[in-house]
Design an enzyme around this catalytic site. Structure first.
Site, PDB file in Angstrom:
ATOM      1  N   GLY A  32       0.806  -1.220   0.000  1.00 57.70           N
ATOM      2  CA  GLY A  32       0.000   0.000   0.000  1.00 57.70           C
ATOM      3  C   GLY A  32       0.835   1.264   0.000  1.00 57.70           C
ATOM      4  CG  ASP A  34       4.991   1.035   4.884  1.00 61.48           C
ATOM      5  OD1 ASP A  34       5.935   1.832   4.785  1.00 61.48           O
ATOM      6  OD2 ASP A  34       4.958   0.124   5.732  1.00 61.48           O
ATOM      7  CB  SER A 117      -6.407   1.690   9.760  1.00 57.31           C
ATOM      8  OG  SER A 117      -5.409   1.471  10.726  1.00 57.31           O
ATOM      9  CB  THR A 118      -9.289   2.726   5.122  1.00 60.40           C
ATOM     10  OG1 THR A 118      -8.506   3.510   4.221  1.00 60.40           O
ATOM     11  CG2 THR A 118      -9.729   3.561   6.288  1.00 60.40           C
ATOM     12  N   GLY A 119      -6.805   0.344   4.195  1.00 61.97           N
ATOM     13  CA  GLY A 119      -6.399  -0.530   3.093  1.00 61.97           C
ATOM     14  C   GLY A 119      -6.264  -1.951   3.604  1.00 61.97           C
ATOM     15  CE1 TYR A 121      -1.728  -3.764   8.910  1.00 61.20           C
ATOM     16  CE2 TYR A 121      -1.770  -1.884  10.387  1.00 61.20           C
ATOM     17  CZ  TYR A 121      -1.098  -2.953   9.849  1.00 61.20           C
ATOM     18  OH  TYR A 121       0.198  -3.215  10.243  1.00 61.20           O
TER      19      TYR A 121
HETATM   20  P1  ADP Z   1      -3.136   0.192   6.096  1.00 60.66           P
HETATM   21  O1  ADP Z   1      -2.263  -1.019   6.213  1.00 60.66           O
HETATM   22  O2  ADP Z   1      -2.943   1.168   7.245  1.00 60.66           O
HETATM   23  O3  ADP Z   1      -4.570  -0.160   5.858  1.00 60.66           O
HETATM   24  P2  ADP Z   1      -2.723   0.802   3.247  1.00 60.66           P
HETATM   25  O4  ADP Z   1      -1.526   1.434   2.643  1.00 60.66           O
HETATM   26  O5  ADP Z   1      -3.025  -0.603   2.881  1.00 60.66           O
HETATM   27  O6  ADP Z   1      -2.554   1.000   4.836  1.00 60.66           O
HETATM   28  O7  ADP Z   1      -3.999   1.670   2.903  1.00 60.66           O
HETATM   29  C1  ADP Z   1      -4.280   2.928   3.471  1.00 60.66           C
HETATM   30  C2  ADP Z   1      -4.874   3.842   2.417  1.00 60.66           C
HETATM   31  O8  ADP Z   1      -3.817   4.368   1.600  1.00 60.66           O
HETATM   32  C3  ADP Z   1      -5.842   3.160   1.441  1.00 60.66           C
HETATM   33  O9  ADP Z   1      -6.942   4.032   1.220  1.00 60.66           O
HETATM   34  C4  ADP Z   1      -5.011   3.031   0.171  1.00 60.66           C
HETATM   35  O10 ADP Z   1      -5.837   3.024  -0.982  1.00 60.66           O
HETATM   36  C5  ADP Z   1      -4.204   4.305   0.254  1.00 60.66           C
HETATM   37  N1  ADP Z   1      -2.999   4.393  -0.588  1.00 60.66           N
HETATM   38  C6  ADP Z   1      -2.291   3.417  -1.193  1.00 60.66           C
HETATM   39  N2  ADP Z   1      -1.253   3.939  -1.876  1.00 60.66           N
HETATM   40  C7  ADP Z   1      -1.316   5.294  -1.704  1.00 60.66           C
HETATM   41  C8  ADP Z   1      -0.548   6.403  -2.179  1.00 60.66           C
HETATM   42  N3  ADP Z   1       0.526   6.257  -2.960  1.00 60.66           N
HETATM   43  N4  ADP Z   1      -0.922   7.660  -1.789  1.00 60.66           N
HETATM   44  C9  ADP Z   1      -1.993   7.849  -0.996  1.00 60.66           C
HETATM   45  N5  ADP Z   1      -2.748   6.857  -0.516  1.00 60.66           N
HETATM   46  C10 ADP Z   1      -2.420   5.594  -0.873  1.00 60.66           C
END
Ligand code: ADP
Length: 168
Positions: A32, A34, A117-119, A121
């Site tokens: 995601g 991260d 947390s909305t991806g 997690y």
């Molecule tokens: P978590 O593990 O905390 O849920 P994720 O990265 O899986 O984190 O998701 C958190 C949010 O970040 C989701 O809405 C995802 O779509 C979004 N996301 C993923 N990549 C990016 C990016 N490059 N920039 C902004 N938001 C992103």
């Protein structure tokens, strides 16, 4: 002037003082947002993260932004959604609160948040957006810093959830 902005897009491209990473407790990278932040910042980010000794859910730790346009990355660890009765909301609130505290300590004028947390997690988007907006508003009412907060939505559902709350 409105101190909260909503944009759709990729947080790694933003020219702000600090971006917040939705990190995991190892702080050693993941999927995601991260993963995207580590790719964009380059390998020195992981080197610095290794020195931090991880991070508890609800806490936030700072590194440099390396090759990112942002000067700093504030790594915040959100809760894994387990149905809502395991203290997830409190942990998510703490996450936003501590990330904003780090921004004040850095004297950051601008900060951008992903939807923590909305991806992977699994935290329901609408509920998470409510917590995010509430905590940011609460902080801004009491603090001149950061001057500007940007919520970054990566998809339509997230964008619409924040838009509804910010217009209210
Ligand atoms: P978590 O593990 O905390 O849920 P994720 O990265 O899986 O984190 O998701 C958190 C949010 O970040 C989701 O809405 C995802 O779509 C979004 N996301 C993923 N990549 C990016 C990016 N490059 N920039 C902004 N938001 C992103």
């Amino acid at each position: 002037m409105d101190r909260i902005t909503l944009v759709r897009g990729d947080i790694t491209t933003l020219q702000v003082d600090a971006i917040v990473n939705a990190a995991n407790s190892s702080l050693l990278g993941g999927g995601g947002v991260d993963g995207a932040i580590h790719v964009a910042a380059g390998p020195d980010l992981l080197k610095e993260c290794r020195l931090l000794g991880g991070c508890e859910p609800g806490e936030a730790k700072v590194t440099s932004g390396y090759r990112l346009p942002a000067r700093w990355v504030i790594h915040a660890v959100g809760p894994i959604w387990r149905g809502g009765r395991a203290g997830e909301e409190e942990t998510l609130r703490d996450c936003y609160r501590h990330a904003l505290m780090r921004a004040v300590e850095l004297r950051a004028a601008s900060i951008a948040f992903p939807s923590i947390s909305t991806g992977l997690y699994g935290y329901p988007v609408e509920r998470a957006a409510r917590v995010a907006v509430q905590e940011v508003r609460r902080h801004l009412a009491e603090s001149p810093l950061p001057e500007q907060v940007t919520f970054v939505a990566f998809d339509d559902e997230t964008y619409e959830a924040y838009r509804g709350l910010l217009e209210a």
